[in-house]
Design an enzyme around this catalytic site. Structure first.
Site, PDB file in Angstrom:
ATOM      1  N   ARG A  54       0.800  -1.219   0.000  1.00  0.00           N
ATOM      2  CA  ARG A  54       0.000   0.000   0.000  1.00  0.00           C
ATOM      3  C   ARG A  54       0.836   1.274   0.000  1.00  0.00           C
ATOM      4  O   ARG A  54       0.596   2.175  -0.797  1.00  0.00           O
ATOM      5  CB  ARG A  54      -0.944   0.023   1.216  1.00  0.00           C
ATOM      6  CG  ARG A  54      -2.250  -0.703   1.026  1.00  0.00           C
ATOM      7  CD  ARG A  54      -2.671  -1.364   2.314  1.00  0.00           C
ATOM      8  NE  ARG A  54      -1.649  -2.285   2.785  1.00  0.00           N
ATOM      9  CZ  ARG A  54      -1.480  -3.508   2.272  1.00  0.00           C
ATOM     10  NH1 ARG A  54      -2.281  -3.937   1.333  1.00  0.00           N
ATOM     11  NH2 ARG A  54      -0.516  -4.297   2.702  1.00  0.00           N
ATOM     12  N   THR A  55       1.798   1.346   0.903  1.00  0.00           N
ATOM     13  CA  THR A  55       2.546   2.593   1.033  1.00  0.00           C
ATOM     14  C   THR A  55       3.339   2.887  -0.236  1.00  0.00           C
ATOM     15  O   THR A  55       3.292   3.990  -0.773  1.00  0.00           O
ATOM     16  CB  THR A  55       3.490   2.535   2.250  1.00  0.00           C
ATOM     17  OG1 THR A  55       2.726   2.240   3.415  1.00  0.00           O
ATOM     18  CG2 THR A  55       4.195   3.866   2.443  1.00  0.00           C
ATOM     19  N   LYS A  83      26.018  -4.104  -0.499  1.00  0.00           N
ATOM     20  CA  LYS A  83      27.473  -3.958  -0.640  1.00  0.00           C
ATOM     21  C   LYS A  83      28.081  -3.193   0.534  1.00  0.00           C
ATOM     22  O   LYS A  83      29.285  -2.935   0.560  1.00  0.00           O
ATOM     23  CB  LYS A  83      27.800  -3.219  -1.943  1.00  0.00           C
ATOM     24  CG  LYS A  83      27.226  -3.867  -3.191  1.00  0.00           C
ATOM     25  CD  LYS A  83      27.486  -2.991  -4.412  1.00  0.00           C
ATOM     26  CE  LYS A  83      26.838  -3.567  -5.664  1.00  0.00           C
ATOM     27  NZ  LYS A  83      27.032  -2.684  -6.846  1.00  0.00           N
ATOM     28  N   ARG A 104      11.416   3.674   3.384  1.00  0.00           N
ATOM     29  CA  ARG A 104      11.006   2.728   4.432  1.00  0.00           C
ATOM     30  C   ARG A 104      12.230   1.895   4.806  1.00  0.00           C
ATOM     31  O   ARG A 104      12.972   1.453   3.937  1.00  0.00           O
ATOM     32  CB  ARG A 104       9.879   1.819   3.960  1.00  0.00           C
ATOM     33  CG  ARG A 104       9.634   0.652   4.927  1.00  0.00           C
ATOM     34  CD  ARG A 104       8.346  -0.087   4.630  1.00  0.00           C
ATOM     35  NE  ARG A 104       7.193   0.723   5.007  1.00  0.00           N
ATOM     36  CZ  ARG A 104       5.945   0.262   5.027  1.00  0.00           C
ATOM     37  NH1 ARG A 104       5.688  -0.982   4.690  1.00  0.00           N
ATOM     38  NH2 ARG A 104       4.951   1.043   5.373  1.00  0.00           N
ATOM     39  N   HIS A 132       5.268   5.967  11.536  1.00  0.00           N
ATOM     40  CA  HIS A 132       4.773   5.837  10.165  1.00  0.00           C
ATOM     41  C   HIS A 132       3.889   7.065   9.903  1.00  0.00           C
ATOM     42  O   HIS A 132       2.665   6.958   9.827  1.00  0.00           O
ATOM     43  CB  HIS A 132       3.972   4.538  10.040  1.00  0.00           C
ATOM     44  CG  HIS A 132       3.726   4.098   8.624  1.00  0.00           C
ATOM     45  ND1 HIS A 132       3.979   4.898   7.528  1.00  0.00           N
ATOM     46  CD2 HIS A 132       3.228   2.934   8.126  1.00  0.00           C
ATOM     47  CE1 HIS A 132       3.655   4.252   6.432  1.00  0.00           C
ATOM     48  NE2 HIS A 132       3.200   3.051   6.771  1.00  0.00           N
TER      49      HIS A 132
END
Length: 306
Positions: A54-55, A83, A104, A132
């Site tokens: 969703r986000t 890396k 995120r 959030h």
């Protein structure tokens, strides 16, 4: 870099700014054609070090509906972090290619660290079990559009209140509005963290803890369901034991108010039965739609586009 505006925690925004974002989102809903080219030639980078549906997609849809473009990755394995590249270096590099970043990360505080080195606005799209803020803006827009106000109601948070970053962020936001009562419904192991209870007390908020949903539901104006998050548990046995503690079905809704709003940040597992989906109080898919509109408003705000 000091004049760059970021959104790491919902408290980075004043109440007046949140209200202005909601007004902009309302206007976008009513007059979408007025915003079709607002971000023409602008680019959003979506840096998702943790899975999301969703986000990530709502950010992508938001930028596309504003006429902009999107680049980025949806998995840490597709980034140079494999890396050994630091988050700070990643955002400095990405800032060479994009005008704004949505990030995120599974580690709490990672977006804050990134914001210290960024050359473009950064939006925290979720950091571990911490915050959030764009989900919170989504939730506030949903409540406002359903109730017409962000004052004077009782909200019940049900499920995983320990690790639920959406719960923590929404409580932070609602503490700045008037006459909100908080019902905290969870098993003992997943109660709201002490630091959040301290914030409730410091604000003089009215709050109660419950272990049974049935004891709280008759008084609620808003019910905010959450899933028990498997990815936050170190012990799978604990997750299995707790995952089905709360399952909302039609029978449990019988004593609830007829105009109660049922919300969920999604994804759900089985904490809301599918037989609730057709109930007029079910607002979680509408909530997901609101996410696109409020993220459109936020992108415009952080880019200084009016």
């Amino acid at each position: 870099m000091s004049d760059i505006r970021n959104l790491i925690n919902i408290t980075d925004l004043s109440v007046s700014e949140i209200d202005a974002l909601i007004r902009t989102a309302d206007d976008i809903i009513e007059h979408p054609d007025d915003y079709r080219e607002a971000c023409r030639y602008k680019k959003l980078a979506t840096l998702f070090f943790e899975p999301s549906t969703r986000t990530r997609l709502s950010f992508t849809a938001a930028m596309m509906d504003l006429g902009g473009n999107v680049l980025g990755f949806e998995n840490a394995l597709n980034s140079s972090s494999t890396k050994g590249e630091s988050v700070a270096d990643t955002v400095r590099m990405v800032g060479c290619y994009a005008d704004i970043i949505a990030m995120r990360h599974p580690k709490e505080g990672a977006p804050f660290v990134a914001a210290q080195k960024t050359t473009v606005p950064i939006i925290n799209a979720g950091d571990g079990g911490h915050f959030h803020p764009t989900q919170t803006l989504t939730d506030l827009l949903t409540i406002h559009r359903k109730r017409g106000s962000l004052d004077n109601f009782t909200i019940g948070f049900c499920g995983d209140l320990m690790f639920g970053r959406t719960v923590h962020s929404l409580i932070e936001a609602l503490l700045r509005y008037e006459n909100i009562t908080f019902y905290l419904i969870s098993p003992r192991e997943l109660r709201l963290p002490e630091y959040m209870k301290e914030k409730l007390n410091a604000a003089g908020a009215n709050w109660k803890e419950f272990e049974k949903l049935e004891d709280a539901i008759p008084e609620l104006d808003v019910l905010y369901m959450t899933r028990v998050q498997k990815e936050r548990f170190f012990n799978e046995e604990d997750y299995i034991r707790l995952r089905d503690t709360y399952i909302l079905d039609r029978a449990k809704l019988v004593p609830a108010k007829k105009d109660m709003i049922i919300m969920h940040p999604l994804p759900r597992v089985n904490e809301i039965s599918v037989d609730v989906d057709d109930d007029p109080r079910a607002s979680y898919f509408y909530q997901a739609l609101c996410g696109k509109y409020i993220r459109m408003a936020l992108i415009l705000f952080l880019l200084g586009i009016h």
